[in-house]
Enzyme design. Structure first.
Site, PDB file in Angstrom:
ATOM      1  N   LYS A   9       0.876  -0.882   0.274  1.00  0.00           N
ATOM      2  CA  LYS A   9      -0.131   0.120  -0.049  1.00  0.00           C
ATOM      3  C   LYS A   9       1.045   1.442   0.021  1.00  0.00           C
ATOM      4  O   LYS A   9       0.410   2.281  -0.752  1.00  0.00           O
ATOM      5  CB  LYS A   9      -1.184   0.624   0.793  1.00  0.00           C
ATOM      6  CG  LYS A   9      -1.804  -1.125   1.335  1.00  0.00           C
ATOM      7  CD  LYS A   9      -2.488  -1.299   2.512  1.00  0.00           C
ATOM      8  CE  LYS A   9      -4.314  -2.311   2.111  1.00  0.00           C
ATOM      9  NZ  LYS A   9      -4.854  -2.207   3.114  1.00  0.00           N
ATOM     10  N   ASP A  18     -10.064   2.291   2.411  1.00  0.00           N
ATOM     11  CA  ASP A  18      -9.633   1.378   3.994  1.00  0.00           C
ATOM     12  C   ASP A  18     -10.272   2.312   5.951  1.00  0.00           C
ATOM     13  O   ASP A  18     -11.452   1.457   6.124  1.00  0.00           O
ATOM     14  CB  ASP A  18      -8.551   1.116   4.003  1.00  0.00           C
ATOM     15  CG  ASP A  18      -8.150   0.245   3.942  1.00  0.00           C
ATOM     16  OD1 ASP A  18      -8.981  -0.828   3.256  1.00  0.00           O
ATOM     17  OD2 ASP A  18      -6.418   0.238   3.349  1.00  0.00           O
TER      18      ASP A  18
END
Ligand code: ATR
Length: 268
Positions: free
Chosen positions: A66, A102
């Site tokens: 990420k 997220d």
């Protein structure tokens, strides 16, 4: 030809994302294919370049890429900039565009699926690694009365907290939690993967508290501890489905319903 998407990670064999996005595509009538791609640990950028060359329109990015995805992108959403991590790539325009869904996924699971009201709550976030970093901005902005970050390495929690407006934010070590209690305790550590749990004091959960583990699909030592202490518990399945729905919306402009997919995932 269906539009191509993928989840890129290492390891990625057990990712539920292809299944989740297939459900979303079927329910919304979108013609997509969604692959699972394991990138070599030293080959993330090359793997995205190849996906793009093969007509890939977007990707989800999971561990451990990420932060590399954040650096790969030529344009970033505000929430990706805040997280300094990207879990969603949009590859159709000139420069790769990165977003991070997220935190939105966690908040939606907490407030919509689990019916919590974050405003005014006392919240403990355990962990200061990648998982915590991805959700901290939306948590800070959610109106909580108090947000304590506890981490095994307090220095890491301090440098994470320093990136955000002080507001309700505090930092402490696990040994400083004695005597404090919370309405919501979120486990963003990876301790559950090895069956371990930071040492937590008795009395951590207020009446009606929720213990939330961002890991999904397993009953972690943290959730067992919380249950024994009388707290309600949830794993991270809802966050997984909700962050996927947010990615799907970004790619396709259609917001898929999540309740049926979450129920099917839990039943599987
Ligand atoms: P992730 O991207 O999954 O968050 P990470 O960036 O390696 O992975 O971060 C892991 C987090 O879990 C960190 O907060 C780590 O604490 P440290 O910063 O002190 O390393 C925490 N963690 C992992 N194992 C742990 C354990 N057994 N007890 C307490 N915390 C643990």
């Amino acid at each position: 030809m269906p539009d191509r998407y993928a989840v890129i990670g290492n390891p990625v064999a057990h990712s539920k994302s292809p299944w989740i996005h297939a459900q979303f595509a079927r329910a919304t009538g979108q013609d997509i294919e969604y692959l699972r791609i394991e990138a070599p640990l030293d080959g993330f950028a090359r793997t995205v370049d190849e996906l793009r060359a093969a007509g890939g329109r977007g990707a989800n990015v999971t561990l451990p890429f990420k932060e590399q995805a954040f650096r790969y992108c030529g344009a970033l959403s505000a929430r990706a900039q805040q997280a300094r991590a990207v879990n969603t790539l949009l590859l159709e325009r000139g420069a790769a565009y990165g977003d991070n869904t997220d935190g939105a996924g966690l908040l939606r699971d907490l407030t919509v699926n689990l019916g919590r009201t974050l405003a005014g709550e006392r919240v403990l976030l355990m962990g200061a690694g990648g998982a915590a970093q991805g959700v901290l901005g939306p948590l800070v902005a959610s109106g909580v009365a108090r947000l304590v970050i506890a981490n095994r390495t307090p220095e890491r929690a301090r440098s994470l907290a320093a990136r955000f407006p002080a507001g309700p934010l505090e930092v402490c070590g696990y040994d400083e939690l004695a005597g404090q209690s919370f309405d919501l305790v979120i486990n963003a550590t990876s301790a559950g993967l090895t069956g371990s749990l930071p040492a937590l004091p008795d009395g951590l959960f207020r009446a009606g508290a929720l213990a939330y583990d961002m890991l999904y699909g397993s009953d972690t030592a943290f959730l067992a501890f919380a249950r024994a202490a009388g707290a309600a518990t949830s794993d991270g399945s809802g966050m997984l489905v909700e962050q996927a729905a947010e990615s799907f919306y970004l790619w396709r402009g259609v917001r898929p319903a999540t309740a049926g997919v979450l129920a099917a995932l839990r039943a599987a």
